[in-house]
Design an enzyme around this catalytic site. Structure first.
Site, short mmCIF file in Angstrom:
data_model
loop_
_atom_site.label_atom_id
_atom_site.label_comp_id
_atom_site.label_asym_id
_atom_site.label_seq_id
_atom_site.Cartn_x
_atom_site.Cartn_y
_atom_site.Cartn_z
N MET A 111 0.84 -1.20 0.00
CA MET A 111 0.00 0.00 0.00
C MET A 111 0.87 1.24 0.00
SD MET A 111 -2.83 -1.14 2.85
CE MET A 111 -1.60 -1.89 3.92
N VAL A 169 1.88 -5.57 8.08
CA VAL A 169 3.30 -5.27 8.21
C VAL A 169 3.52 -3.76 8.11
CG1 VAL A 169 5.62 -5.71 7.29
CG2 VAL A 169 3.84 -7.48 7.11
N GLY A 199 1.49 4.03 4.66
CA GLY A 199 2.37 3.20 3.86
C GLY A 199 2.74 1.89 4.52
N SER A 200 2.46 0.76 3.89
CA SER A 200 2.67 -0.51 4.56
C SER A 200 2.38 -1.65 3.60
CB SER A 200 1.78 -0.60 5.79
OG SER A 200 0.47 -0.17 5.47
N ARG A 201 2.15 -2.85 4.19
CA ARG A 201 1.96 -4.04 3.38
C ARG A 201 1.12 -5.05 4.15
NH1 ARG A 201 7.02 -7.38 0.99
NH2 ARG A 201 6.35 -9.50 1.38
#
Length: 234
Positions: A111, A169, A199-201
């Site tokens: 993301m 994450v 911002g991440s995953r």
């Protein structure tokens, strides 16, 4: 008639509750910076520039915390939907030792700060495992971020008994993972399992016999895009 239509459009913009306090605080801070400039600066150039930058900053944060209502249209039995908006960065077989405890199909979605950052349950079932792990804040693009970064792991068992792992994450910008899922709670693909800020995953681990329906670099929509099919030969 035109006025009525514009009002309807405004009502459709929903802000996630995780962002309400931040947006209010940001508005107060930006107002405190801009109002004195407009009142006391002898020239309008500096106030115009600062106000423009402030507006862009506020719109960026506002966009980040939007929370669109999603509706999956399709057969729900055996389907796996994306837990997040973003780009598919991993589709591969791997080993998931925490909940599945064995070989699994991993599908990961990255993301960017421009994506919606609410996270949806990828399958229907029951949450039976939740664990938070402190860690680093490496770029979420890196494969080792799945095991070294700050993260939360959610284990779900479907009605057919399949074990599915979802891992939120943190990334280089994301400094806070919020997880709503708790053991014993019903997992429903229409509901949010959590939220990651800036911002991440999200990694999704499925039984190894699951059939992936996406490939690398595909764009997916959380709660809407079907990314895999569980045990398609059952």
């Amino acid at each position: 008639m035109l006025k009525r239509q514009s009002v309807v459009k405004i009502k459709r913009v929903k802000i996630h509750h995780e962002g309400v306090g931040i947006l209010l605080l940001l508005f107060v801070v930006l107002a405190a910076l801009n109002v004195p400039l407009w009142l006391f600066m002898p020239t309008v150039v500096i106030p115009v520039v600062l106000s423009s930058v402030s507006l862009l900053c506020y719109l960026f944060v506002f966009n980040f915390f939007r929370s669109p209502k999603r509706q999956f249209h399709g057969l729900r039995e055996g389907c796996v939907v994306s837990s997040a908006d973003g780009r598919v960065v991993v589709v591969e077989r791997t080993v998931e030792p925490e909940f599945i405890k064995g070989e699994a199909l991993q599908i990961s979605v990255f993301m960017s700060p421009l994506n919606v950052h609410a996270n949806w349950f990828p399958v229907d079932g029951e949450v039976v495992y939740v664990a938070h792990h402190p860690g680093r804040f490496l770029s979420a693009w890196l494969p080792k971020s799945s095991t070294e970064n700050e993260r939360s792991t959610i284990g779900i068992v479907t009605e057919r008994g399949e074990r599915v792992t979802v891992r939120q994450v943190a990334g280089a910008m994301a400094r806070r993972i919020v997880t709503y899922a708790e053991p014993g709670v019903e997992a429903n693909i229409y509901d949010h399992l959590g939220f990651i800020k800036f911002g991440s995953r999200v990694d999704i681990y499925l039984p190894v016999d699951a059939k992936p329906l996406v490939k690398l670099d595909d764009r997916v929509c959380g709660g809407v895009t079907q990314i895999a099919l569980l045990n398609p030969y059952a």
